[in-house]
Motif scaffolding. Structure first.
Motif, short mmCIF file in Angstrom:
data_model
loop_
_atom_site.label_atom_id
_atom_site.label_comp_id
_atom_site.label_asym_id
_atom_site.label_seq_id
_atom_site.Cartn_x
_atom_site.Cartn_y
_atom_site.Cartn_z
N ARG A 205 -13.89 -5.76 6.67
CA ARG A 205 -12.74 -6.04 7.52
C ARG A 205 -11.53 -5.21 7.11
O ARG A 205 -11.39 -4.77 5.97
N VAL A 206 -10.64 -5.01 8.08
CA VAL A 206 -9.33 -4.40 7.84
C VAL A 206 -8.35 -5.52 7.54
O VAL A 206 -8.19 -6.44 8.34
N ASP A 207 -7.72 -5.46 6.40
CA ASP A 207 -6.78 -6.52 6.01
C ASP A 207 -5.39 -6.31 6.58
O ASP A 207 -4.73 -7.25 6.98
N PHE B 160 0.11 11.25 9.35
CA PHE B 160 0.63 10.28 10.32
C PHE B 160 0.12 10.57 11.73
O PHE B 160 0.11 9.68 12.58
N GLU B 161 -0.30 11.81 11.98
CA GLU B 161 -0.79 12.17 13.30
C GLU B 161 -2.28 11.85 13.48
O GLU B 161 -2.79 11.86 14.60
N ILE B 162 -2.98 11.58 12.39
CA ILE B 162 -4.39 11.23 12.48
C ILE B 162 -4.51 9.82 13.07
O ILE B 162 -3.84 8.89 12.61
N PRO B 163 -5.35 9.62 14.10
CA PRO B 163 -5.46 8.29 14.72
C PRO B 163 -5.83 7.21 13.71
O PRO B 163 -6.62 7.44 12.79
N THR C 243 -9.22 4.01 9.61
CA THR C 243 -9.89 2.74 9.30
C THR C 243 -11.40 2.91 9.27
O THR C 243 -12.09 2.30 8.45
N ASP C 244 -11.92 3.76 10.14
CA ASP C 244 -13.37 4.02 10.13
C ASP C 244 -13.79 4.63 8.80
O ASP C 244 -14.87 4.30 8.26
N ASN D 99 -12.73 -2.96 -2.29
CA ASN D 99 -11.46 -2.80 -1.58
C ASN D 99 -11.21 -1.32 -1.40
O ASN D 99 -11.52 -0.52 -2.30
N SER D 100 -10.65 -0.92 -0.28
CA SER D 100 -10.25 0.47 -0.10
C SER D 100 -8.91 0.52 0.61
O SER D 100 -8.56 -0.43 1.35
N ALA D 101 -8.18 1.57 0.40
CA ALA D 101 -6.84 1.66 0.97
C ALA D 101 -6.43 3.11 1.15
O ALA D 101 -6.94 4.02 0.48
#
Length: 544
Positions: free
Chosen positions: A80-82, A159-162, A167-168, A186-188
């Motif tokens: 999941r995306v937190d 910042f321009e990367i979708p 998240t993918d 965990n990843s960030a």
């Protein structure tokens, strides 16, 4: 929420704990709005209002910093995306000298009238402060540069990367770790854009666009029989570059252990390798305490450099200005004045550098409008210099500032912060494999982990993420509970050899804390794999 409050509440300054939800720094902003720059002509007009108001009230010097700070944080856990947060903080800080003393004021409501009032307030504060002066502020000379600009060299603005692409990537990293047997992951991804405009009464109007990013993760595996667990953090480094950092071009095998990239990073590959490592760590043998030759990879050594070389060579710490909060330094002025203080062996050369491409502290100009450069701190093992800003330069008899001034926000007062402090690579051709084959009893260490160092940055203890046994010129299995202990002078004098520039890489910190009120800065430390002879190693798992 201010950045300093964010650090206090989350403890992210340790670099060891992931956030499950990231507090807001500044106000929430749509990413489309974040990509729209502020007009440079408008910033110049606002700066001139502040400078003219300060001079009219009696300031003999004034500088203005208009800052727009953009942050993007994406955090995930397992499948999941937190949290996804895009934030902006925007405002102006005005610093002046009046009656020989500093004054400062900051605002975020940038109307013409408010700017003029803030400048007047800064002058008033300076005049009140002057009553307590023992001697007036002495600024090193600095010429104005007129209208100039600087931007972080990069291929892709993160910042321009979708968001979906980012998240993918993180979720694919998590998935790879889970498929490899990890119980938790965990990843960030953290992105920072500092849009900073500096103007001064000396005639500088400097517009800078600074970018940094940090992809990272932690993999955890539990032994179901014993209940014990092991973790491994990513071997990435925060970098002063764009999203291209996540697209490696060339790789090299580190003695058949795993792949290391030269200032690029393959996050998915590292996660797969990390999962294998935590499995091996669960069955690894405890280290036997004693003296070992240490072969230390840049992923670990950068932190030792930061704590034992970067911090003690900060001049304000040497002078005692940080004693109440961050400590002092064993590198006192008498050691520098002697011109013969033996900091390390003759192969040890440390350079301060604010210009190295890809490094976190790289900018064109510091927050006093000083053009950045590089200089020696340790040369052939001898202490030769420190880190200074404009009102410190005269203490060392320097004709100009070294450009080490920084503030983490428009609302913070700029002060002396660490440049990139790096260990120069060896001159002779040498690889980690060469070091290993000539080592009878050693440990090969990767990745930052827990550490401790005293208030004078002298006695210390560091551990690593991965510690491989080296015996009779060959790499063995992983060891656990490894920590190396020494003092700074003894440790750097044990330096026997340094790999050449082909192995040179940078590590760094997004969140280096200093000052009261506390501020954070980002800084890198470059080095090649380095051999230290006869260093004391302890077993941290043993109880006395």
């Amino acid at each position: 929420m201010r950045r300093r409050d964010f650090l206090y509440l989350t403890g992210i300054g340790t670099g060891a704990t992931f956030l499950q939800s990231v507090p807001v720094i500044g106000r929430n902003i749509h990413i489309e709005d974040a990509l729209m720059p502020v007009d440079t002509a408008l910033k110049k007009r606002m700066a001139d209002i502040a400078l003219n108001a300060a001079k009219s009230r009696g300031a003999t010097y004034a500088d203005v910093r208009i800052g727009r700070y953009l942050n993007q944080f994406i955090t995930t856990r397992e499948k999941r995306v937190d949290n996804i947060a895009n934030t902006e903080s925007y405002g102006m800080g005005i610093r002046v000298i009046a009656n020989g003393s500093w004054g400062f004021a900051a605002i975020d409501n940038l109307t013409d009238d408010n700017i003029a009032k803030a400048a007047a307030t800064a002058v008033q504060i300076a005049k009140v402060n002057s009553k307590l002066l023992l001697e007036p502020v002495r600024l090193a000379p600095q010429r104005g540069y007129g209208e100039v600009s600087w931007k972080t060299p990069m291929e892709k603005n993160g910042f321009e990367i979708p968001i979906k692409e980012k998240t993918d990537l993180l979720l694919s990293v998590n998935d790879a770790a889970l498929k490899g047997g990890a119980n938790y992951v965990n990843s960030a991804l953290y992105l920072v854009n500092e849009q900073k405009y500096f103007a001064s009464t000396e005639g500088s109007y400097i517009d800078q666009d600074i970018h940094r990013l940090w992809p990272t993760f932690t993999v955890t595996k539990i032994d179901s029989k014993s209940g014990k667990f092991e973790t491994r953090n990513s071997l990435s480094s925060p970098m002063g570059m764009g999203y291209e950092y996540l697209n490696p071009k060339k790789d090299e095998e580190i003695n058949g252990l795993f792949t290391i990239y030269k200032n690029r990073y393959n996050m998915l590959e590292d996660a797969e390798t990390a999962t294998r490592h935590v499995t091996e760590k669960l069955s690894s043998k405890p280290v036997e305490p004693g003296k070992y030759d240490l072969i230390i990879d840049p992923t670990n050594l950068f932190l030792t450099i930061h704590e034992s070389v970067g911090h003690p060579s900060e001049l304000d710490r040497v002078l005692g200005y940080e004693a109440n909060y961050a400590g002092t330094s064993f590198l006192t002025l008498d050691k520098w004045e002697s011109k013969k203080f033996n900091f390390g062996s003759k192969v040890v050369n440390f350079e301060a550098d604010k210009t190295a491409p890809g490094s976190l502290a790289a900018v064109g100009y510091d927050d006093e409008g000083v053009k950045c450069k590089n200089w020696d701190i340790i040369k052939d093992g001898i202490l030769v210099n420190y880190q200074t800003i404009r009102d410190q330069a005269h203490i060392l008899g320097l004709p100009e500032s070294q450009g080490c001034c920084y503030a983490d926000s428009w609302s913070s007062v700029q002060f002396q912060r660490m440049p990139n402090v790096s260990l120069k690579p060896g001159k002779a051709a040498l690889t980690p494999a060469d070091m290993i084959k000539n080592t009878e009893k050693g440990i090969y260490i990767f990745g930052r982990n827990s550490y401790s160092i005293d208030q004078q940055r002298y006695n210390f203890q560091f551990s690593g993420q991965l510690c491989f046994e080296v015996k009779d010129g060959k790499i063995g299995g992983l060891l656990k509970d490894v920590a190396y202990q020494s003092n700074t002078q003894e440790f750097w004098n044990s330096t026997s050899a340094i790999c050449d520039e082909k192995d040179y890489r940078t590590g760094g910190s997004f969140f280096d804390g200093k000052g009261q009120p506390s501020q954070v800065s980002a800084v890198s430390h470059g080095c090649s794999t380095t051999l230290f002879k006869g260093v004391n190693v302890i077993n941290t798992g043993r109880r006395i």
